[in-house]
Design an enzyme around this catalytic site. Sequence first.
Site, mmCIF file in Angstrom:
data_model
loop_
_atom_site.group_PDB
_atom_site.id
_atom_site.type_symbol
_atom_site.label_atom_id
_atom_site.label_comp_id
_atom_site.label_asym_id
_atom_site.label_seq_id
_atom_site.Cartn_x
_atom_site.Cartn_y
_atom_site.Cartn_z
ATOM 1 N N SER A 71 8.401 -0.282 -33.554
ATOM 2 C CA SER A 71 7.985 -1.172 -34.746
ATOM 3 C C SER A 71 8.890 -0.549 -35.879
ATOM 4 O O SER A 71 9.239 0.563 -36.000
ATOM 5 C CB SER A 71 6.643 -0.647 -35.263
ATOM 6 O OG SER A 71 6.204 -1.443 -36.109
ATOM 7 N N TYR B 163 -1.332 4.134 -35.729
ATOM 8 C CA TYR B 163 -0.281 3.313 -35.084
ATOM 9 C C TYR B 163 1.239 3.737 -35.772
ATOM 10 O O TYR B 163 2.215 3.934 -35.024
ATOM 11 C CB TYR B 163 -0.588 1.947 -35.556
ATOM 12 C CG TYR B 163 0.386 0.944 -35.031
ATOM 13 C CD1 TYR B 163 0.088 0.089 -33.988
ATOM 14 C CD2 TYR B 163 1.332 0.492 -36.066
ATOM 15 C CE1 TYR B 163 1.061 -0.818 -33.618
ATOM 16 C CE2 TYR B 163 2.300 -0.436 -35.649
ATOM 17 C CZ TYR B 163 2.020 -1.133 -34.460
ATOM 18 O OH TYR B 163 2.701 -2.174 -33.975
#
Length: 253
Positions: free
Chosen positions: A134, A147
């Site tokens: 990401s 995350y």
Amino acid sequence: MDFKNKTVVITGGGKGIGEACAKVFYDDGANVAILDKDEPAQLYNDNRWFEVQCDVADEAQVKEAVAKVMGHFGAIHYLVNNAGIQRYGTVTDTTVDEWDIVMNVNLKSYFLCAKHIIPQIQSAGGGVVVNVASVQAFVSQRNVAAYTTAKTAILGLTRSIAIDFAPSVRCVAVCPGTIDTPMVRKSFSMSPDPEAVLQECIDMHPIGRIGTPVDVAEVVKFVCDDKAGFITGQYIRVDGGLGITINGSKKAD
Ligand code: BMA
């Protein structure tokens, strides 16, 4: 049909970026094996399409799934580690269980699938591992401590695989910005004003929109192609320019 007679395994391939990856590889002639914890959707009724219901964070299930894929296709050339979940919290309010589940799905599963699939890729004469990370490996949002930590760690895993298994196995991380997936839509829906959050996300990206799953899938496929044969250990951001400017897509005030 660049990928004819090649087999790709895609984790979390049942929806979002994983599903788009599965479709673009399939359209380019590949044998596609999807590992997903949800009931398989069986998008194509074809021998080149194979779905295994599997919790990729569980080693026994990964081993069994790999054996099933080998039984069906006889070889594996590419692994796309993509399964991911997002949970919300700072380090003080994330529970240990939430921390563990995010680490298990977003990081441990990448290790487990690499561990059990790289030997198959080597037996097939070499190939590629793509780790979907990401943009949060570089710039972090608030309230997603587990995350963003897991996504950052994927870059280290990518380098390790690239070094340890060169030259026969390449490993590359692909780092998406905000992509229109069920995971991201779910995060929008947790806000009282999902449309406003969507607009904020659009504004973060100088390209002026959020990404589509296919935007990412095309890059994942390119990275696996021999045309990308001199790329390894690196990351490629597919993020519409997120993070390159202070004002995103907004004109300066
Ligand atoms: C993704 C997810 C999205 C977020 C995007 C950009 O990995 O965290 O919810 O919009 O990064 O920060």
